[in-house]
Design a protein around this motif. Structure first.
Motif, PDB file in Angstrom:
ATOM      1  N   GLU A   1       0.821  -1.208   0.000  1.00  0.00           N
ATOM      2  CA  GLU A   1       0.000   0.000   0.000  1.00  0.00           C
ATOM      3  C   GLU A   1       0.857   1.261   0.000  1.00  0.00           C
ATOM      4  O   GLU A   1       0.478   2.285  -0.582  1.00  0.00           O
ATOM      5  N   ALA A   2       2.044   1.180   0.609  1.00  0.00           N
ATOM      6  CA  ALA A   2       2.922   2.360   0.676  1.00  0.00           C
ATOM      7  C   ALA A   2       3.449   2.763  -0.696  1.00  0.00           C
ATOM      8  O   ALA A   2       3.768   3.935  -0.914  1.00  0.00           O
ATOM      9  N   VAL A   3       3.531   1.808  -1.638  1.00  0.00           N
ATOM     10  CA  VAL A   3       4.010   2.140  -2.981  1.00  0.00           C
ATOM     11  C   VAL A   3       2.856   2.325  -3.962  1.00  0.00           C
ATOM     12  O   VAL A   3       3.058   2.378  -5.179  1.00  0.00           O
ATOM     13  N   GLY A   4       1.637   2.432  -3.425  1.00  0.00           N
ATOM     14  CA  GLY A   4       0.483   2.707  -4.267  1.00  0.00           C
ATOM     15  C   GLY A   4      -0.244   1.491  -4.783  1.00  0.00           C
ATOM     16  O   GLY A   4      -1.097   1.600  -5.666  1.00  0.00           O
ATOM     17  N   GLY A   5       0.059   0.311  -4.247  1.00  0.00           N
ATOM     18  CA  GLY A   5      -0.613  -0.903  -4.683  1.00  0.00           C
ATOM     19  C   GLY A   5      -1.844  -1.196  -3.852  1.00  0.00           C
ATOM     20  O   GLY A   5      -2.167  -0.477  -2.898  1.00  0.00           O
ATOM     21  N   THR A   6      -2.542  -2.246  -4.221  1.00  0.00           N
ATOM     22  CA  THR A   6      -3.714  -2.687  -3.466  1.00  0.00           C
ATOM     23  C   THR A   6      -3.491  -4.123  -3.018  1.00  0.00           C
ATOM     24  O   THR A   6      -2.779  -4.903  -3.677  1.00  0.00           O
ATOM     25  N   VAL A   7      -4.116  -4.497  -1.925  1.00  0.00           N
ATOM     26  CA  VAL A   7      -3.919  -5.830  -1.371  1.00  0.00           C
ATOM     27  C   VAL A   7      -5.149  -6.229  -0.570  1.00  0.00           C
ATOM     28  O   VAL A   7      -5.781  -5.393   0.071  1.00  0.00           O
ATOM     29  N   GLU A   8      -5.506  -7.501  -0.640  1.00  0.00           N
ATOM     30  CA  GLU A   8      -6.598  -8.026   0.166  1.00  0.00           C
ATOM     31  C   GLU A   8      -6.279  -9.448   0.594  1.00  0.00           C
ATOM     32  O   GLU A   8      -5.585 -10.185  -0.120  1.00  0.00           O
ATOM     33  N   GLU A   9      -6.777  -9.825   1.760  1.00  0.00           N
ATOM     34  CA  GLU A   9      -6.592 -11.183   2.245  1.00  0.00           C
ATOM     35  C   GLU A   9      -7.654 -12.091   1.647  1.00  0.00           C
ATOM     36  O   GLU A   9      -8.792 -11.684   1.430  1.00  0.00           O
ATOM     37  N   ARG A  10      -7.243 -13.333   1.376  1.00  0.00           N
ATOM     38  CA  ARG A  10      -8.201 -14.321   0.913  1.00  0.00           C
ATOM     39  C   ARG A  10      -7.707 -15.702   1.309  1.00  0.00           C
ATOM     40  O   ARG A  10      -6.524 -15.886   1.638  1.00  0.00           O
TER      41      ARG A  10
ATOM     42  N   ALA B   1      -0.064 -10.219  -8.026  1.00  0.00           N
ATOM     43  CA  ALA B   1       0.866 -11.095  -7.308  1.00  0.00           C
ATOM     44  C   ALA B   1       0.134 -11.744  -6.149  1.00  0.00           C
ATOM     45  O   ALA B   1      -0.776 -11.142  -5.559  1.00  0.00           O
ATOM     46  N   ARG B   2       0.531 -12.949  -5.837  1.00  0.00           N
ATOM     47  CA  ARG B   2      -0.012 -13.658  -4.674  1.00  0.00           C
ATOM     48  C   ARG B   2       1.112 -13.880  -3.675  1.00  0.00           C
ATOM     49  O   ARG B   2       2.163 -14.422  -4.023  1.00  0.00           O
ATOM     50  N   TYR B   3       0.887 -13.470  -2.423  1.00  0.00           N
ATOM     51  CA  TYR B   3       1.857 -13.664  -1.354  1.00  0.00           C
ATOM     52  C   TYR B   3       1.354 -14.802  -0.464  1.00  0.00           C
ATOM     53  O   TYR B   3       0.278 -14.715   0.134  1.00  0.00           O
ATOM     54  N   ILE B   4       2.162 -15.848  -0.372  1.00  0.00           N
ATOM     55  CA  ILE B   4       1.802 -17.050   0.376  1.00  0.00           C
ATOM     56  C   ILE B   4       2.803 -17.240   1.506  1.00  0.00           C
ATOM     57  O   ILE B   4       4.006 -17.051   1.313  1.00  0.00           O
ATOM     58  N   GLY B   5       2.316 -17.616   2.675  1.00  0.00           N
ATOM     59  CA  GLY B   5       3.196 -17.869   3.809  1.00  0.00           C
ATOM     60  C   GLY B   5       2.859 -19.187   4.477  1.00  0.00           C
ATOM     61  O   GLY B   5       1.677 -19.507   4.663  1.00  0.00           O
ATOM     62  N   ILE B   6       3.882 -19.949   4.824  1.00  0.00           N
ATOM     63  CA  ILE B   6       3.690 -21.226   5.517  1.00  0.00           C
ATOM     64  C   ILE B   6       4.593 -21.267   6.736  1.00  0.00           C
ATOM     65  O   ILE B   6       5.818 -21.110   6.621  1.00  0.00           O
ATOM     66  N   ASP B   7       3.988 -21.430   7.906  1.00  0.00           N
ATOM     67  CA  ASP B   7       4.749 -21.576   9.148  1.00  0.00           C
ATOM     68  C   ASP B   7       5.102 -23.040   9.351  1.00  0.00           C
ATOM     69  O   ASP B   7       4.229 -23.913   9.382  1.00  0.00           O
ATOM     70  N   GLY B   8       6.388 -23.332   9.483  1.00  0.00           N
ATOM     71  CA  GLY B   8       6.851 -24.684   9.744  1.00  0.00           C
ATOM     72  C   GLY B   8       7.513 -24.769  11.107  1.00  0.00           C
ATOM     73  O   GLY B   8       7.524 -23.788  11.869  1.00  0.00           O
TER      74      GLY B   8
ATOM     75  N   VAL C   1      -4.498 -18.511   4.699  1.00  0.00           N
ATOM     76  CA  VAL C   1      -4.702 -17.108   4.338  1.00  0.00           C
ATOM     77  C   VAL C   1      -3.513 -16.597   3.529  1.00  0.00           C
ATOM     78  O   VAL C   1      -2.362 -16.800   3.902  1.00  0.00           O
ATOM     79  N   GLU C   2      -3.790 -15.952   2.403  1.00  0.00           N
ATOM     80  CA  GLU C   2      -2.752 -15.369   1.574  1.00  0.00           C
ATOM     81  C   GLU C   2      -3.165 -13.960   1.182  1.00  0.00           C
ATOM     82  O   GLU C   2      -4.274 -13.505   1.499  1.00  0.00           O
ATOM     83  N   LEU C   3      -2.289 -13.257   0.504  1.00  0.00           N
ATOM     84  CA  LEU C   3      -2.559 -11.895   0.045  1.00  0.00           C
ATOM     85  C   LEU C   3      -2.655 -11.876  -1.470  1.00  0.00           C
ATOM     86  O   LEU C   3      -1.774 -12.395  -2.156  1.00  0.00           O
ATOM     87  N   ALA C   4      -3.721 -11.293  -1.970  1.00  0.00           N
ATOM     88  CA  ALA C   4      -3.864 -11.042  -3.399  1.00  0.00           C
ATOM     89  C   ALA C   4      -3.591  -9.556  -3.609  1.00  0.00           C
ATOM     90  O   ALA C   4      -4.303  -8.702  -3.070  1.00  0.00           O
ATOM     91  N   ALA C   5      -2.551  -9.246  -4.367  1.00  0.00           N
ATOM     92  CA  ALA C   5      -2.103  -7.855  -4.488  1.00  0.00           C
ATOM     93  C   ALA C   5      -1.992  -7.445  -5.950  1.00  0.00           C
ATOM     94  O   ALA C   5      -1.899  -8.281  -6.851  1.00  0.00           O
ATOM     95  N   LYS C   6      -2.029  -6.140  -6.160  1.00  0.00           N
ATOM     96  CA  LYS C   6      -1.651  -5.538  -7.433  1.00  0.00           C
ATOM     97  C   LYS C   6      -0.547  -4.538  -7.128  1.00  0.00           C
ATOM     98  O   LYS C   6      -0.757  -3.579  -6.383  1.00  0.00           O
TER      99      LYS C   6
END
Length: 226
Positions: free
Chosen positions: A108-117, A139-146, A123-128
């Motif tokens: 968001e700081a660089v002017g993009g948009t993001v939402e959780e889904r 872009a899709r941001y995915i995180g996995i805790d191991g 839960v991941e982030l769908a961003a532009k």
């Protein structure tokens, strides 16, 4: 400068037997990405030290550098890209909730948009994300805790919006093996990677041989970017 080589043989990775319940309080993982102590299924993987990365036909792999250390890998296939980084994490708690909030603020700081889904890994982030040449890119941001590690994956290109294209890269994430090691590390410290021995040898040989034909058919490759 890029050094490119063609893999001549499959990466050999020995499967590690699953840890029994009396050896660890951590529940056994039933799907990947896998911990090195899990009884993970065998697959063709390239050994990068901290990560064992699955590869397939048509894949090109680049390793990213942070200073003198390799800290991540990028997989390119069919107009899509997957970027993966592994980090240390606390033993008894995950860090994805915290990192997800940080990523949202950065986009968001660089002017993009993001939402959780909800995605296949939780839960991941769908961003532009804005770019200079092509405008906002998905872009899709995915995180996995191991167990004592965290894996961050970013899917971009066609796979960020096309479910069929995404399946190939999602399967790469599912088949990754994370090798955390036993050394003390602060949470969020990058788990360093290394070039496979085959890659180092190929790069040394390449300096003494004619350049590869850029129009020849290309199998799985690894590229080191500096």
């Amino acid at each position: 400068m890029k050094e490119v080589f063609r893999r001549r043989r499959s990466a050999e990775v020995e499967a590690v037997p699953a840890v029994s319940e009396d050896q660890s309080a951590t529940p056994a993982r039933t799907s990947g990405p896998w911990d090195a102590e899990d009884g993970y299924p065998e697959a063709e993987r390239v050994d990068l030290g901290g990560l064992r990365l699955p590869i397939g036909p048509g894949f090109e792999v680049q390793l990213s550098l942070a200073g003198d250390h390799i800290d991540g890998a990028l997989v390119f296939v069919n107009e899509s890209a997957l970027q993966v980084h592994a980090f240390a994490a606390p033993k008894r708690s995950g860090v994805w909730d915290e990192i997800r909030a940080e990523l949202s603020r950065e986009v968001e700081a660089v002017g993009g948009t993001v939402e959780e889904r909800e995605g296949p890994f939780g839960v991941e982030l769908a961003a532009k994300v804005p770019t200079q040449d092509q405008g906002p890119q998905p872009a899709r941001y995915i995180g996995i805790d191991g167990p004592r590690w965290f894996l961050r994956a970013v899917i971009s290109g066609r796979a960020a919006i096309d479910d069929e294209a995404a399946e190939t890269l999602e399967n790469v994430v599912r088949d990754i093996v994370v090798v955390r090691g036993d050394e003390p590390m602060a949470p969020k410290d990058a788990i360093h990677l290394r070039l496979p021995a085959e890659a180092r040898q190929a790069m040394e040989e390449q300096d003494q041989k004619p350049k590869l034909n850029p129009f020849a058919p290309r199998g799985p490759e690894i590229t080191e970017t500096r």
